[in-house]
Every structure is written in C-alpha cells, then in structure tokens.
Design a protein around this motif. Structure first.
Motif, PDB file in Angstrom:
ATOM      1  N   ILE A 139       0.837  -1.205   0.000  1.00 33.53           N
ATOM      2  CA  ILE A 139       0.000   0.000   0.000  1.00 33.53           C
ATOM      3  C   ILE A 139       0.871   1.253   0.000  1.00 33.53           C
ATOM      4  O   ILE A 139       0.647   2.191  -0.770  1.00 33.53           O
ATOM      5  CB  ILE A 139      -0.966  -0.011   1.206  1.00 33.53           C
ATOM      6  N   GLY A 140       1.880   1.274   0.869  1.00 29.03           N
ATOM      7  CA  GLY A 140       2.775   2.442   0.933  1.00 29.03           C
ATOM      8  C   GLY A 140       3.521   2.663  -0.367  1.00 29.03           C
ATOM      9  O   GLY A 140       3.661   3.804  -0.835  1.00 29.03           O
ATOM     10  N   SER A 141       4.005   1.597  -0.986  1.00 24.23           N
ATOM     11  CA  SER A 141       4.726   1.724  -2.255  1.00 24.23           C
ATOM     12  C   SER A 141       3.804   2.197  -3.364  1.00 24.23           C
ATOM     13  O   SER A 141       4.186   3.029  -4.193  1.00 24.23           O
ATOM     14  CB  SER A 141       5.351   0.390  -2.643  1.00 24.23           C
ATOM     15  N   TYR A 142       2.591   1.676  -3.393  1.00 24.68           N
ATOM     16  CA  TYR A 142       1.625   2.113  -4.403  1.00 24.68           C
ATOM     17  C   TYR A 142       1.338   3.603  -4.254  1.00 24.68           C
ATOM     18  O   TYR A 142       1.361   4.351  -5.230  1.00 24.68           O
ATOM     19  CB  TYR A 142       0.334   1.305  -4.285  1.00 24.68           C
ATOM     20  N   LEU A 143       1.084   4.034  -3.031  1.00 23.99           N
ATOM     21  CA  LEU A 143       0.789   5.455  -2.799  1.00 23.99           C
ATOM     22  C   LEU A 143       1.982   6.339  -3.134  1.00 23.99           C
ATOM     23  O   LEU A 143       1.836   7.368  -3.796  1.00 23.99           O
ATOM     24  CB  LEU A 143       0.346   5.671  -1.347  1.00 23.99           C
ATOM     25  N   ALA A 144       3.179   5.922  -2.691  1.00 26.08           N
ATOM     26  CA  ALA A 144       4.366   6.755  -2.892  1.00 26.08           C
ATOM     27  C   ALA A 144       4.797   6.804  -4.357  1.00 26.08           C
ATOM     28  O   ALA A 144       5.037   7.887  -4.908  1.00 26.08           O
ATOM     29  CB  ALA A 144       5.516   6.247  -2.028  1.00 26.08           C
ATOM     30  N   PHE A 145       4.898   5.642  -4.996  1.00 26.83           N
ATOM     31  CA  PHE A 145       5.488   5.605  -6.327  1.00 26.83           C
ATOM     32  C   PHE A 145       4.486   5.816  -7.459  1.00 26.83           C
ATOM     33  O   PHE A 145       4.798   6.476  -8.442  1.00 26.83           O
ATOM     34  CB  PHE A 145       6.243   4.293  -6.537  1.00 26.83           C
ATOM     35  N   VAL A 146       3.295   5.269  -7.313  1.00 26.22           N
ATOM     36  CA  VAL A 146       2.321   5.373  -8.405  1.00 26.22           C
ATOM     37  C   VAL A 146       1.493   6.648  -8.273  1.00 26.22           C
ATOM     38  O   VAL A 146       1.357   7.409  -9.239  1.00 26.22           O
ATOM     39  CB  VAL A 146       1.423   4.123  -8.449  1.00 26.22           C
ATOM     40  N   LYS A 147       0.958   6.902  -7.095  1.00 24.96           N
ATOM     41  CA  LYS A 147       0.081   8.064  -6.922  1.00 24.96           C
ATOM     42  C   LYS A 147       0.859   9.374  -6.752  1.00 24.96           C
ATOM     43  O   LYS A 147       0.580  10.350  -7.438  1.00 24.96           O
ATOM     44  CB  LYS A 147      -0.864   7.855  -5.731  1.00 24.96           C
ATOM     45  N   LEU A 148       1.811   9.404  -5.830  1.00 25.73           N
ATOM     46  CA  LEU A 148       2.507  10.672  -5.550  1.00 25.73           C
ATOM     47  C   LEU A 148       3.584  11.017  -6.587  1.00 25.73           C
ATOM     48  O   LEU A 148       3.687  12.161  -7.014  1.00 25.73           O
ATOM     49  CB  LEU A 148       3.122  10.635  -4.152  1.00 25.73           C
ATOM     50  N   LEU A 149       4.392  10.032  -6.981  1.00 24.57           N
ATOM     51  CA  LEU A 149       5.476  10.300  -7.922  1.00 24.57           C
ATOM     52  C   LEU A 149       5.102  10.038  -9.383  1.00 24.57           C
ATOM     53  O   LEU A 149       5.859  10.370 -10.277  1.00 24.57           O
ATOM     54  CB  LEU A 149       6.707   9.464  -7.553  1.00 24.57           C
ATOM     55  N   SER A 150       3.958   9.433  -9.606  1.00 21.55           N
ATOM     56  CA  SER A 150       3.460   9.128 -10.957  1.00 21.55           C
ATOM     57  C   SER A 150       4.457   8.337 -11.797  1.00 21.55           C
ATOM     58  O   SER A 150       4.629   8.594 -12.986  1.00 21.55           O
ATOM     59  CB  SER A 150       3.075  10.419 -11.690  1.00 21.55           C
ATOM     60  N   LEU A 151       5.134   7.375 -11.176  1.00 19.33           N
ATOM     61  CA  LEU A 151       6.064   6.531 -11.914  1.00 19.33           C
ATOM     62  C   LEU A 151       5.275   5.528 -12.755  1.00 19.33           C
ATOM     63  O   LEU A 151       4.228   5.046 -12.346  1.00 19.33           O
ATOM     64  CB  LEU A 151       7.006   5.796 -10.966  1.00 19.33           C
ATOM     65  N   GLN A 152       5.803   5.254 -13.936  1.00 21.23           N
ATOM     66  CA  GLN A 152       5.113   4.381 -14.878  1.00 21.23           C
ATOM     67  C   GLN A 152       5.732   2.989 -14.867  1.00 21.23           C
ATOM     68  O   GLN A 152       6.770   2.765 -15.473  1.00 21.23           O
ATOM     69  CB  GLN A 152       5.206   4.971 -16.288  1.00 21.23           C
ATOM     70  N   PHE A 153       5.143   2.075 -14.149  1.00 21.81           N
ATOM     71  CA  PHE A 153       5.513   0.666 -14.211  1.00 21.81           C
ATOM     72  C   PHE A 153       4.274  -0.135 -13.850  1.00 21.81           C
ATOM     73  O   PHE A 153       3.320   0.394 -13.286  1.00 21.81           O
ATOM     74  CB  PHE A 153       6.708   0.314 -13.310  1.00 21.81           C
ATOM     75  N   PRO A 154       4.259  -1.412 -14.222  1.00 19.33           N
ATOM     76  CA  PRO A 154       3.053  -2.207 -13.981  1.00 19.33           C
ATOM     77  C   PRO A 154       2.748  -2.360 -12.497  1.00 19.33           C
ATOM     78  O   PRO A 154       3.640  -2.597 -11.695  1.00 19.33           O
ATOM     79  CB  PRO A 154       3.371  -3.552 -14.628  1.00 19.33           C
ATOM     80  N   VAL A 155       1.474  -2.208 -12.168  1.00 18.69           N
ATOM     81  CA  VAL A 155       1.045  -2.356 -10.779  1.00 18.69           C
ATOM     82  C   VAL A 155       0.458  -3.740 -10.555  1.00 18.69           C
ATOM     83  O   VAL A 155       0.696  -4.368  -9.536  1.00 18.69           O
ATOM     84  CB  VAL A 155       0.020  -1.260 -10.401  1.00 18.69           C
ATOM     85  N   TRP A 156      -0.307  -4.222 -11.529  1.00 22.14           N
ATOM     86  CA  TRP A 156      -0.969  -5.525 -11.448  1.00 22.14           C
ATOM     87  C   TRP A 156      -0.424  -6.434 -12.539  1.00 22.14           C
ATOM     88  O   TRP A 156       0.178  -5.968 -13.496  1.00 22.14           O
ATOM     89  CB  TRP A 156      -2.473  -5.377 -11.578  1.00 22.14           C
ATOM     90  N   PRO A 157      -0.642  -7.736 -12.444  1.00 21.00           N
ATOM     91  CA  PRO A 157      -0.153  -8.663 -13.480  1.00 21.00           C
ATOM     92  C   PRO A 157      -0.657  -8.264 -14.866  1.00 21.00           C
ATOM     93  O   PRO A 157      -1.818  -7.871 -15.042  1.00 21.00           O
ATOM     94  CB  PRO A 157      -0.736 -10.012 -13.051  1.00 21.00           C
ATOM     95  N   SER A 158       0.222  -8.367 -15.854  1.00 26.94           N
ATOM     96  CA  SER A 158      -0.100  -7.923 -17.214  1.00 26.94           C
ATOM     97  C   SER A 158      -1.254  -8.711 -17.813  1.00 26.94           C
ATOM     98  O   SER A 158      -2.039  -8.172 -18.585  1.00 26.94           O
ATOM     99  CB  SER A 158       1.135  -8.031 -18.100  1.00 26.94           C
ATOM    100  N   PHE A 159      -1.411  -9.972 -17.458  1.00 26.26           N
ATOM    101  CA  PHE A 159      -2.493 -10.776 -18.029  1.00 26.26           C
ATOM    102  C   PHE A 159      -3.851 -10.418 -17.425  1.00 26.26           C
ATOM    103  O   PHE A 159      -4.882 -10.820 -17.946  1.00 26.26           O
ATOM    104  CB  PHE A 159      -2.207 -12.289 -17.891  1.00 26.26           C
ATOM    105  N   LEU A 160      -3.876  -9.647 -16.334  1.00 25.64           N
ATOM    106  CA  LEU A 160      -5.136  -9.188 -15.753  1.00 25.64           C
ATOM    107  C   LEU A 160      -5.535  -7.812 -16.257  1.00 25.64           C
ATOM    108  O   LEU A 160      -6.714  -7.454 -16.240  1.00 25.64           O
ATOM    109  CB  LEU A 160      -5.047  -9.135 -14.227  1.00 25.64           C
ATOM    110  N   THR A 161      -4.571  -7.009 -16.684  1.00 26.56           N
ATOM    111  CA  THR A 161      -4.843  -5.625 -17.066  1.00 26.56           C
ATOM    112  C   THR A 161      -5.017  -5.454 -18.558  1.00 26.56           C
ATOM    113  O   THR A 161      -5.419  -4.390 -18.996  1.00 26.56           O
ATOM    114  CB  THR A 161      -3.709  -4.700 -16.587  1.00 26.56           C
ATOM    115  N   ASN A 162      -4.698  -6.439 -19.363  1.00 28.22           N
ATOM    116  CA  ASN A 162      -4.831  -6.306 -20.818  1.00 28.22           C
ATOM    117  C   ASN A 162      -6.172  -6.747 -21.302  1.00 28.22           C
ATOM    118  O   ASN A 162      -6.855  -7.530 -20.867  1.00 28.22           O
ATOM    119  CB  ASN A 162      -3.738  -7.086 -21.547  1.00 28.22           C
TER     120      ASN A 162
END
Length: 162
Positions: A139-162
């Motif tokens: 949860i902390g990594s998701y909030l820090a890296f994806v939400k606050l820093l807007s870093l672009q890398f996969p969050v969930w498995p690729s076969f679930l998001t495609n």
C-alpha cells in the motif's frame, strides 16, 4: 603485525575494494568539477570516500579489537541466499523476463514475493506477520510511487490488465 579484529580488517578491505571499484568505474563518465558536476562526479567522490573509510577501518583493525581478536564466525548462507533471491524475484516479477516468456506480475505481487522470500531468511518465520508487513509495504509503495510520484511501471499482473 597481528590483526586485532578480523571483522574490522575484512570489512575494511571490502569497503576499500568496493569504493575503489566505484571510483574506477566512474572515470568512464564525464566527471566535471565541483561547480559543474558531470554524471561521474558523485560516484567518483562516493567511491573515493568509501575507499578512504575502508583504509581507516583496515588500519585501525591492526591495533584495536575486541577480546579474543574479534574472530569471524560462520558464513550466514541462509540469509544471503534468501535476501538475494528476494531481490531477484522482485525484479523478475515487477517487469517480467521477456527473453524467457515470463510475464510481468506488477508491483503488488512483486512486493509480496519480496517480503515473503526475504522473511524466510530468519529462523522463526511467521506467515501472519509477514503478510501484514507485505500489505503495509504494498500500500505504501503504491501510494508513494504510483500516486505521488506518478512513476510508470506495472502495478498488477499484465495478463489481468490487458
């Protein structure tokens, strides 16, 4: 001259070798000056400081040590293997290994794998506390890296998001 502290002696040698390696590797980049630093400036200075620190620790180990010479104990293979394996698993799960046809599993799965595998390094592994820690870190990594820093890398498995 006898070694008074084996632990300090060998750790000082390790610091010196790593620092010298970083400093030597940094010379292939433009170093620049203190006023206008190039990409090699920081690794060069850090490597030099680490090597100097290693030399100081190595020299001090020849005169000061603990009782009995501060002997080096048995090598801790279990923690080494599990911690290195956890980091390798994290990298492979985060972005996948396309050359092997291994898909990306994303940040959340990679963090759970990292925490669980690294926790196996300790003798008293407890799944409940490990899963609680993994959840907090995910949860902390998701909030820090994806939400606050807007870093672009996969969050969930690729076969679930495609």
């Amino acid at each position: 001259m006898a070694i008074a502290s084996q632990k300090d002696f060998f750790s000082g040698l390790m610091f010196t070798a790593v620092g010298a390696s970083f400093a030597w590797g940094a010379t292939s980049f433009e170093v620049g000056t203190a006023a206008k630093m190039g990409p090699g400036y920081f690794p060069l200075m850090l490597g030099v400081l680490l090597a100097i620190l290693g030399l100081i620790v190595t020299v001090r180990s020849l005169s000061k040590g603990g009782p009995g010479g501060d002997k080096i104990g048995a090598f801790a293979w279990r923690p080494l293997c599990f911690v290195l394996g956890a980091n390798l698993a994290f990298g492979a799960l985060l972005v996948g290994v396309p050359a092997l046809g291994f898909p990306a599993f994303g940040l959340i799965v990679a963090i759970y794998a990292l925490v669980i595998v690294a926790s196996l390094a300790q003798p008293g592994f407890q799944l409940k506390s490990t899963l609680i820690l993994a959840t907090i870190l995910a949860i902390g990594s998701y909030l820090a890296f994806v939400k606050l820093l807007s870093l672009q890398f996969p969050v969930w498995p690729s076969f679930l998001t495609n």
